[in-house]
Design a protein around this motif. Structure first.
Motif, PDB file in Angstrom:
ATOM      1  N   GLU A 330       0.845  -1.211   0.000  1.00  0.00           N
ATOM      2  CA  GLU A 330       0.000   0.000   0.000  1.00  0.00           C
ATOM      3  C   GLU A 330       0.869   1.246   0.000  1.00  0.00           C
ATOM      4  N   CYS A 331       1.875   1.198   0.868  1.00  0.00           N
ATOM      5  CA  CYS A 331       2.723   2.376   1.055  1.00  0.00           C
ATOM      6  C   CYS A 331       3.550   2.679  -0.191  1.00  0.00           C
ATOM      7  N   ILE A 332       4.179   1.651  -0.750  1.00  0.00           N
ATOM      8  CA  ILE A 332       5.103   1.902  -1.867  1.00  0.00           C
ATOM      9  C   ILE A 332       4.337   2.355  -3.109  1.00  0.00           C
ATOM     10  N   SER A 333       3.154   1.772  -3.363  1.00  0.00           N
ATOM     11  CA  SER A 333       2.460   2.156  -4.589  1.00  0.00           C
ATOM     12  C   SER A 333       1.954   3.602  -4.478  1.00  0.00           C
ATOM     13  N   LYS A 334       1.422   3.937  -3.285  1.00  0.00           N
ATOM     14  CA  LYS A 334       0.940   5.320  -3.102  1.00  0.00           C
ATOM     15  C   LYS A 334       2.085   6.305  -3.259  1.00  0.00           C
ATOM     16  N   SER A 335       3.200   5.985  -2.578  1.00  0.00           N
ATOM     17  CA  SER A 335       4.330   6.906  -2.592  1.00  0.00           C
ATOM     18  C   SER A 335       4.901   7.058  -4.002  1.00  0.00           C
ATOM     19  N   ALA A 336       5.033   5.925  -4.708  1.00  0.00           N
ATOM     20  CA  ALA A 336       5.630   5.993  -6.048  1.00  0.00           C
ATOM     21  C   ALA A 336       4.725   6.744  -7.017  1.00  0.00           C
ATOM     22  N   VAL A 337       3.405   6.513  -6.905  1.00  0.00           N
ATOM     23  CA  VAL A 337       2.487   7.230  -7.792  1.00  0.00           C
ATOM     24  C   VAL A 337       2.658   8.734  -7.581  1.00  0.00           C
ATOM     25  N   LYS A 338       2.753   9.104  -6.306  1.00  0.00           N
ATOM     26  CA  LYS A 338       2.855  10.524  -5.998  1.00  0.00           C
ATOM     27  C   LYS A 338       4.199  11.096  -6.476  1.00  0.00           C
ATOM     28  N   THR A 339       5.290  10.463  -6.031  1.00  0.00           N
ATOM     29  CA  THR A 339       6.591  11.077  -6.344  1.00  0.00           C
ATOM     30  C   THR A 339       6.934  10.987  -7.829  1.00  0.00           C
ATOM     31  N   LYS A 340       6.609   9.847  -8.462  1.00  0.00           N
ATOM     32  CA  LYS A 340       7.026   9.690  -9.861  1.00  0.00           C
ATOM     33  C   LYS A 340       6.076  10.420 -10.810  1.00  0.00           C
ATOM     34  N   PHE A 341       4.756  10.251 -10.571  1.00  0.00           N
ATOM     35  CA  PHE A 341       3.824  10.750 -11.577  1.00  0.00           C
ATOM     36  C   PHE A 341       3.430  12.213 -11.387  1.00  0.00           C
ATOM     37  N   GLU A 342       3.633  12.723 -10.173  1.00  0.00           N
ATOM     38  CA  GLU A 342       3.269  14.123  -9.952  1.00  0.00           C
ATOM     39  C   GLU A 342       4.078  15.029 -10.886  1.00  0.00           C
ATOM     40  N   GLN A 343       5.376  14.712 -10.992  1.00  0.00           N
ATOM     41  CA  GLN A 343       6.258  15.507 -11.873  1.00  0.00           C
ATOM     42  C   GLN A 343       5.793  15.432 -13.326  1.00  0.00           C
ATOM     43  N   HIS A 344       5.460  14.196 -13.758  1.00  0.00           N
ATOM     44  CA  HIS A 344       5.008  14.026 -15.144  1.00  0.00           C
ATOM     45  C   HIS A 344       3.736  14.837 -15.386  1.00  0.00           C
ATOM     46  N   THR A 345       2.821  14.766 -14.394  1.00  0.00           N
ATOM     47  CA  THR A 345       1.550  15.480 -14.550  1.00  0.00           C
ATOM     48  C   THR A 345       1.807  16.977 -14.709  1.00  0.00           C
ATOM     49  N   GLN A 346       2.713  17.493 -13.879  1.00  0.00           N
ATOM     50  CA  GLN A 346       3.019  18.931 -13.970  1.00  0.00           C
ATOM     51  C   GLN A 346       3.563  19.274 -15.353  1.00  0.00           C
ATOM     52  N   ARG A 347       4.483  18.443 -15.832  1.00  0.00           N
ATOM     53  CA  ARG A 347       5.102  18.724 -17.140  1.00  0.00           C
ATOM     54  C   ARG A 347       4.086  18.570 -18.267  1.00  0.00           C
ATOM     55  N   GLY A 348       3.213  17.559 -18.137  1.00  0.00           N
ATOM     56  CA  GLY A 348       2.160  17.342 -19.131  1.00  0.00           C
ATOM     57  C   GLY A 348       1.214  18.538 -19.185  1.00  0.00           C
ATOM     58  N   LYS A 349       0.874  19.036 -17.990  1.00  0.00           N
ATOM     59  CA  LYS A 349      -0.017  20.204 -17.907  1.00  0.00           C
ATOM     60  C   LYS A 349       0.623  21.396 -18.603  1.00  0.00           C
ATOM     61  N   LYS A 350       1.928  21.554 -18.397  1.00  0.00           N
ATOM     62  CA  LYS A 350       2.647  22.689 -18.986  1.00  0.00           C
ATOM     63  C   LYS A 350       2.607  22.575 -20.519  1.00  0.00           C
ATOM     64  N   VAL A 351       2.852  21.363 -21.037  1.00  0.00           N
ATOM     65  CA  VAL A 351       2.848  21.179 -22.492  1.00  0.00           C
ATOM     66  C   VAL A 351       1.461  21.511 -23.058  1.00  0.00           C
ATOM     67  N   THR A 352       0.397  20.978 -22.426  1.00  0.00           N
ATOM     68  CA  THR A 352      -0.939  21.257 -22.976  1.00  0.00           C
ATOM     69  C   THR A 352      -1.260  22.745 -22.868  1.00  0.00           C
ATOM     70  N   GLY A 353      -0.814  23.371 -21.772  1.00  0.00           N
ATOM     71  CA  GLY A 353      -1.025  24.818 -21.608  1.00  0.00           C
ATOM     72  C   GLY A 353      -0.328  25.588 -22.726  1.00  0.00           C
ATOM     73  N   ASP A 354       0.919  25.216 -23.007  1.00  0.00           N
ATOM     74  CA  ASP A 354       1.685  25.886 -24.058  1.00  0.00           C
ATOM     75  C   ASP A 354       1.062  25.657 -25.434  1.00  0.00           C
ATOM     76  N   LEU A 355       0.555  24.441 -25.633  1.00  0.00           N
ATOM     77  CA  LEU A 355      -0.103  24.132 -26.910  1.00  0.00           C
ATOM     78  C   LEU A 355      -1.334  25.007 -27.103  1.00  0.00           C
ATOM     79  N   LYS A 356      -2.088  25.139 -26.027  1.00  0.00           N
ATOM     80  CA  LYS A 356      -3.312  25.952 -26.100  1.00  0.00           C
ATOM     81  C   LYS A 356      -2.933  27.401 -26.441  1.00  0.00           C
TER      82      LYS A 356
END
Ligand code: GTP
Ligand code: MG
Length: 420
Positions: A330-356
């Motif tokens: 439980e702990c490792i999956s929650k932590s990894a989703v947060k630490t690994k994917f949060e960064q990707h989400t931020q960068r993805g948001k930036k790309v879509t924002g720039d595209l718009k």
């Protein structure tokens, strides 16, 4: 939920959260990539038609494509990482083997693990192999634990060097779910702890301190985690009081257990502040890795566990081991989703924002140029109108002039005739 055996799925494993998040994130980025392709051809088309001139969006769009490809590559490699620490012979390697339900890592009395060993799931290949830091592309095949132990002892290893053991992921559920295990040499045999932290701990999602039920936490173990805690904000730390099977014949086992528990909680809650006292109870477990390993190996083979290998009261310890794994997953999956994917989400948001923003800019430019063209057309129309008016005025003037000339001539002709 009990695992169904070696490599088979436990249907409700909390680790699935990571796999699902990875899949969803991957789909989102694929959509973004498709969207970029659409934007690219749309912008090219309107450039060709001449709606927007003199502006080159191609480099910007290529930049977006590269960014998204980069994120998807990292995403594909993302995994959950757990690192095991503890003093020599506390059973780190045995704990990992028990979790993997397979004797992968060499274990034994004395100082066994000499360097960092990372066990990770391999993709297509059915055979296990080793990768060393000095020859990262050379796959050294290993068929057995004996061969691995031999391969490890035949090379001179620095304690901070890393050997990757790539194991067929189909064989172990945790490897299949993208968990990467890192085994370390005893924390008491090296002065290199800062290098260890820099090299192996900064991207770890969970730390497991394998402690020894026969003694209390040592200052070396505590100091190490104090250092880790300075570098990482609130690291996830589990403490395994291993070799708990050896306590069965002791007197006052419950009192000893209570004392260990209190000291461990004091360390986690008061000293490190990595957890609160309520959650702290789910971070300390009294287990026997050796019993867990031997019973699982036999269970998976379908053979009875030989008498004498399990001590009195082993069921409770096996249950505690499974309980630890549940909390760990439980702990490792929650932590990894947060630490690994949060960064990707931020960068993805930036790309879509720039595209718009780029599409908005294209739209405004098109509108502006259309307006300009309309204005030019209007100007030309006005000019034409003016010229037409001028022309008709001129025509009238000319007509009048001709008329008067004709009249004049007529007059002159008739007066000449009269004179005659
Ligand atoms: P190093 O690699 O030398 O740092 O040791 P380690 O922490 O990896 O310990 P390892 O797993 O090699 O175990 C050391 C010895 O303890 C082995 O002989 C194991 O079989 C034994 N051992 C491990 N876990 C247990 C346990 O829970 N109970 C008992 N009785 N023995 C254990
Ligand atoms: Mg070891």
């Amino acid at each position: 939920q009990r695992s169904l055996g070696n490599g088979r799925q436990s249907p409700s494993s909390p680790l699935k959260l990571f796999g699902q998040a990875k899949k969803t994130a991957n789909e989102i980025f694929r959509h973004i990539a498709d969207y970029i392709v659409d934007v690219d051809s749309f912008v090219q088309e309107i450039c060709q038609v001449g709606y927007i001139e003199g502006i080159d969006f191609q480099d910007t769009i290529k930049g977006f494509k590269d960014k998204v490809t980069g994120i998807m590559e990292v995403l594909g490699r993302d995994h959950m990482k757990v690192v095991f620490f503890g003093r020599t012979s506390n059973g780190k390697s045995t704990v990992i083997n028990a979790m993997l339900r397979e004797k992968i890592l060499p274990s034994g009395i004395g100082h066994t693990t000499n360097c960092f060993l990372q066990v990770e799931g391999g993709t297509d290949s059915q055979e296990a192999f080793l990768l060393t830091e000095d020859q990262p592309d050379e796959q050294k095949s290993i068929q057995s634990i004996k061969q691995l132990a031999h391969a490890l002892s035949s090379v001179k290893l620095e304690s901070n060097s890393l050997i990757r053991i790539v194991w067929p992921k189909e064989k172990c559920r945790l490897l299949k779910e993208d968990v990467v295990f890192v085994d370390s040499p005893g924390i008491d045999v090296t002065p290199d702890l800062d290098v260890w932290i820099d090299k192996f701990c900064l991207d770890a999602d969970v730390f497991v301190l394998v402690s020894n039920a026969e003694s209390t936490l040592m200052q070396t173990e505590k100091n190490f985690f104090h250092k880790v805690n300075e570098r990482l904000s609130k690291p996830n730390l589990f403490i395994l009081q291993n070799r708990w099977d050896t306590s069965v014949y002791e007197e006052d086992v419950e009192a000893v257990k209570q004392q260990h528990l209190e000291r461990n909680l004091e360390f986690l809650v008061d000293e490190l502040g990595v957890t609160d006292s309520k959650e702290g109870y789910e971070r300390v477990f009294f287990v026997s890795a050796r019993e867990a390993l031997v019973s699982r190996l036999n269970q998976d083979k379908g053979t009875p566990t030989p008498t004498g290998t399990l001590q009195e009261g082993f069921q409770a310890r096996l249950f505690e081991f499974a309980n630890f794994e549940r909390k760990f997953e439980e702990c490792i999956s929650k932590s990894a989703v947060k630490t690994k994917f949060e960064q990707h989400t931020q960068r993805g948001k930036k790309v879509t924002g720039d595209l718009k923003a780029l599409m908005d800019k294209t739209f405004t430019l098109c509108l502006e140029q259309l307006r300009n063209k309309e204005w030019e057309r209007q100007e030309k129309a006005d000019e034409l109108d003016y010229k037409q008016k001028q022309l008709s005025l001129l025509t009238v003037e000319v007509k009048d002039k001709i008329k008067s000339m004709v009249e004049d001539v007529e007059r002159k002709v008739s007066s000449a005739l009269n004179e005659e």
